[in-house]
Design an enzyme around this catalytic site. Sequence first.
Site, PDB file in Angstrom:
ATOM      1  N   PRO A   1     -61.821 -51.539 -83.671  1.00  0.00           N
ATOM      2  CA  PRO A   1     -62.075 -52.192 -84.965  1.00  0.00           C
ATOM      3  C   PRO A   1     -60.877 -52.115 -85.909  1.00  0.00           C
ATOM      4  O   PRO A   1     -60.844 -52.787 -86.935  1.00  0.00           O
ATOM      5  CB  PRO A   1     -63.276 -51.428 -85.529  1.00  0.00           C
TER       6      PRO A   1
ATOM      7  N   ARG B   1     -60.691 -69.453 -70.659  1.00  0.00           N
ATOM      8  CA  ARG B   1     -61.029 -70.884 -70.737  1.00  0.00           C
ATOM      9  C   ARG B   1     -59.872 -71.735 -71.251  1.00  0.00           C
ATOM     10  O   ARG B   1     -59.904 -72.953 -71.156  1.00  0.00           O
ATOM     11  CB  ARG B   1     -62.335 -71.128 -71.498  1.00  0.00           C
TER      12      ARG B   1
HETATM   13  N1  ADE Z   1     -64.641 -51.331 -80.562  1.00  0.00           N
HETATM   14  C1  ADE Z   1     -65.612 -51.048 -81.442  1.00  0.00           C
HETATM   15  N2  ADE Z   1     -65.766 -52.027 -82.324  1.00  0.00           N
HETATM   16  C2  ADE Z   1     -64.867 -52.999 -81.998  1.00  0.00           C
HETATM   17  C3  ADE Z   1     -64.534 -54.254 -82.557  1.00  0.00           C
HETATM   18  N3  ADE Z   1     -65.142 -54.750 -83.628  1.00  0.00           N
HETATM   19  N4  ADE Z   1     -63.558 -54.964 -81.960  1.00  0.00           N
HETATM   20  C4  ADE Z   1     -62.906 -54.466 -80.890  1.00  0.00           C
HETATM   21  N5  ADE Z   1     -63.182 -53.291 -80.338  1.00  0.00           N
HETATM   22  C5  ADE Z   1     -64.148 -52.548 -80.877  1.00  0.00           C
END
Ligand code: ADE
Length: 257
Positions: free
Chosen positions: A95, A160
């Site tokens: 995240p 894709r």
């Molecule tokens: N791991 C946990 N949350 C995530 C997210 N929003 N994007 C990518 N990997 C993650």
Amino acid sequence: MRIDILTLFPQMFQGPFSESIFQRAVDRRLVAVNIHNIRDYTHDKHRTVDDYAYGGGAGMVIKAEPVFEAVESIKSEAYPEQGGRKELPVILLTPQGRLFCQKIAEELSGHSHLILICGRYEGIDERVREHLVTDEVSIGDYVLSGGELAAMVLADVVVRLLPGVLGSEDSARDDSHTTGLLEYPQYTRPEVYRGWSVPEVLLSGNHAQIARWRRQQAILRTLERRPELLDKASLGVEERTLVGRLKKSQSTGGGDK
Ligand code: ADE
């Protein structure tokens, strides 16, 4: 393209990659996906992949060693003549990464090999980020239980875009976001369903008029749902004027469509 995915939960990848467009791309050898269990790169009896955080705090941290060893082993196997020393995107799904979008997918689709690392638990040893990973990607401002679903999303969007993956009938050309606009409305038979008719113009057979209607609908829909996208979309002079007029009528409460 080759995609190697490092995860603690390899079974999670069984379903999504064995269906539809993705499976067809694999069958046609346009992409090869290898799933690696990070646990296979441990050396202790308990196959330990995580440990307590230095400094304390709740939650376990994924250890650096098995992740480094997995990436190095993949590179050595793939590029023996370079002694495994090959520059390629090694992407941590987290995240904290840069926010994934169609443009990033297009950029990644230009590479012949990607390595994706799925994080889990409270985090991953920072040395993986500093000395192994070349990019960090998030698929949205929310927290998943791990990077697996994010890796699937990234792989699906990138694959894709590879030449030959989509037939002309489902080409990516008109996709929402490829054009910078959301997609226009689509209809199929019957012509009237529960009293709701397909727009007249689509039955006209007049291709120029249909193309113009679709373009206008795409612009209108983008303006209604994602107005910020219009700033970057490539629009003609007349289209910009139309947007200006629609925005003005929106702000004055007019119902002009
Ligand atoms: N791991 C946990 N949350 C995530 C997210 N929003 N994007 C990518 N990997 C993650």
